[in-house]
Design an enzyme around this catalytic site. Structure first.
Site, PDB file in Angstrom:
ATOM      1  N   HIS A 132      -9.131   0.990  -0.758  1.00 58.15           N
ATOM      2  CA  HIS A 132      -8.346   1.925   0.069  1.00 58.15           C
ATOM      3  C   HIS A 132      -9.236   3.109   0.456  1.00 58.15           C
ATOM      4  CE1 HIS A 132      -5.520   5.312   0.600  1.00 58.15           C
ATOM      5  NE2 HIS A 132      -4.656   4.404   0.992  1.00 58.15           N
ATOM      6  N   ASP A 187       2.297   1.767   4.100  1.00 57.76           N
ATOM      7  CA  ASP A 187       1.441   2.960   3.959  1.00 57.76           C
ATOM      8  C   ASP A 187       2.311   4.190   3.751  1.00 57.76           C
ATOM      9  OD1 ASP A 187      -0.874   4.370   3.619  1.00 57.76           O
ATOM     10  OD2 ASP A 187      -1.632   4.113   5.651  1.00 57.76           O
ATOM     11  N   GLU A 194       0.877  -1.180   0.000  1.00 54.30           N
ATOM     12  CA  GLU A 194       0.000   0.000   0.000  1.00 54.30           C
ATOM     13  C   GLU A 194       0.900   1.212   0.000  1.00 54.30           C
ATOM     14  OE1 GLU A 194      -3.345   0.309   2.941  1.00 54.30           O
ATOM     15  OE2 GLU A 194      -3.024   2.467   2.703  1.00 54.30           O
TER      16      GLU A 194
HETATM   17  C1  GRE Z   1      -3.787   7.619   2.557  1.00 58.75           C
HETATM   18  O1  GRE Z   1      -3.314   6.485   2.629  1.00 58.75           O
HETATM   19  O2  GRE Z   1      -4.350   8.046   1.551  1.00 58.75           O
HETATM   20  C2  GRE Z   1      -3.646   8.535   3.723  1.00 58.75           C
HETATM   21  C3  GRE Z   1      -4.042   9.863   3.599  1.00 58.75           C
HETATM   22  C4  GRE Z   1      -3.903  10.694   4.692  1.00 58.75           C
HETATM   23  C5  GRE Z   1      -3.380  10.217   5.891  1.00 58.75           C
HETATM   24  C6  GRE Z   1      -2.980   8.908   5.992  1.00 58.75           C
HETATM   25  C7  GRE Z   1      -3.117   8.057   4.925  1.00 58.75           C
HETATM   26  O3  GRE Z   1      -4.534  10.282   2.437  1.00 58.75           O
HETATM   27  O4  GRE Z   1      -2.734   6.769   5.015  1.00 58.75           O
END
Ligand code: GRE
Length: 333
Positions: free
Chosen positions: A167, A293, A8
């Site tokens: 997501h 992430d 991710e």
């Molecule tokens: C994301 O994965 O899109 C995201 C955001 C803002 C904060 C954390 C995050 O857009 O994981």
């Protein structure tokens, strides 16, 4: 552990560099660092990957992105731009990098066609979509993919044998006005992301998407978007209250069986030992996948946590790499 697979991991098109203020609004601390990392594709990422033992990562297009464009033509054009860009960038780097397709989700048949193009032309490993598609003339409506018209899209995922990553997306339009405007610090990881994705994936389960598409594989991040912590209660109400009211999916499988057969969870952005332990007990190590992430979170935090958290060697290998190899059919890595 060396050779982890992370899936991710976000990037942005360089033409959005001008939205640096957005990053400053998201991160009071180190906004510039997060922003620089989002626009760098290889140099910083490879350095982190090598330092923290990630052998392979799968790119996905960041939120805000295609799902925030409520005009279908604009969304389709952006998805194509993103896919052609990242598809060309990863060519020749397949030993370390793969990509998910970004998709406009205004039209199920067109989304299916773009996914197929990306898989066949660039070897993409599936799709990652940022929750509901913002839609309608004023951008106030949201398209969910748990309705029967999406069957054509889910059939394509099954036919191509690629997973779909659901997501989160930032609340916009009427949802933002009605729910989040006056409680802005709850937006994102604190609660809005998990709430929205939970409703969407449980909508898919209870509306029978997985019954009509038993081979479909859907990934959700953040150690299950709060669902795993609530699995007992969800199962209890689906089984004991909603089933007698006519819930058909529960006659096919229990919620736990959908997690066994159709749903995967990743560790993205949720580096909690106790929650991982619960996930292992509730859904099992076979359905959990390591992720960072990045660049919302750091390789350092994700990898140090994962490498040190208490796991036997077999489960660590499964979650860190082997499950992803199996799910994506990765042979080169
Ligand atoms: C994301 O994965 O899109 C995201 C955001 C803002 C904060 C954390 C995050 O857009 O994981």
């Amino acid at each position: 552990m060396r050779g982890k697979i992370a899936l991710e991991e976000a990037f942005s098109l360089s033409r959005f560099r001008e939205f640096e203020e957005w990053w400053a609004s998201m991160f009071a601390v180190d906004a510039k660092k997060h922003c620089d990392e989002m626009f760098d594709l290889f140099e910083k990422r490879l350095a982190y990957m090598d330092k923290y033992g990630v052998g392979y990562q799968i790119f996905s297009y960041t939120a805000p992105g295609v799902q925030d464009l409520w005009k279908p033509d604009e969304a389709a054009a952006m998805a194509k731009e993103v896919n052609d860009f990242i598809g060309k960038q990863i060519q020749g780097r397949e030993d370390r990098f793969g990509s998910f397709a970004a998709l406009s989700m205004h039209n199920p048949a067109e989304a299916a066609a773009e996914l197929e193009r990306c898989v066949k032309q660039y070897g993409f490993l599936g799709a990652l979509v940022n929750d509901t598609q913002r839609s309608s003339e004023d951008g106030n409506q949201r398209i969910f993919y748990d309705q029967p018209e999406w069957d054509v899209f889910w059939s394509k995922c099954e036919e191509l044998n690629v997973p779909f990553y659901l997501h989160p997306r930032h609340p916009t339009g009427a949802q933002y006005e009605q729910v989040y405007k006056d409680r802005k610090y709850t937006i994102g990881p604190p609660v809005s992301f998990a709430n929205d994705v939970s409703v969407h994936i449980l909508g898919m389960v209870t509306n029978g998407v997985f019954d009509r598409h038993p081979k479909l594989q859907v990934i959700i991040g953040h150690l299950g978007e709060h669902i795993v912590a609530d699995l007992w209660r969800i199962n209890h109400w689906l089984e004991d209250v909603k089933k007698p009211l006519g819930l058909k999916s529960q006659e096919v499988k229990t919620i736990r069986q959908y997690f066994r057969d159709n749903i995967w969870i990743t560790t993205s952005g949720n580096f909690s030992g106790p929650l991982l332990e619960l996930c292992m007990r509730e859904v099992g190590a076979d359905r959990i996948l390591f992720s960072v992430d990045y660049p919302f979170e750091s390789f350092e935090d994700a990898c140090n946590w994962f490498d040190q958290t208490e796991l036997n060697l077999i489960d660590r290998a499964k979650i860190g790499r082997d499950n992803a190899k199996r799910l994506f059919g990765l042979k080169t890595f």
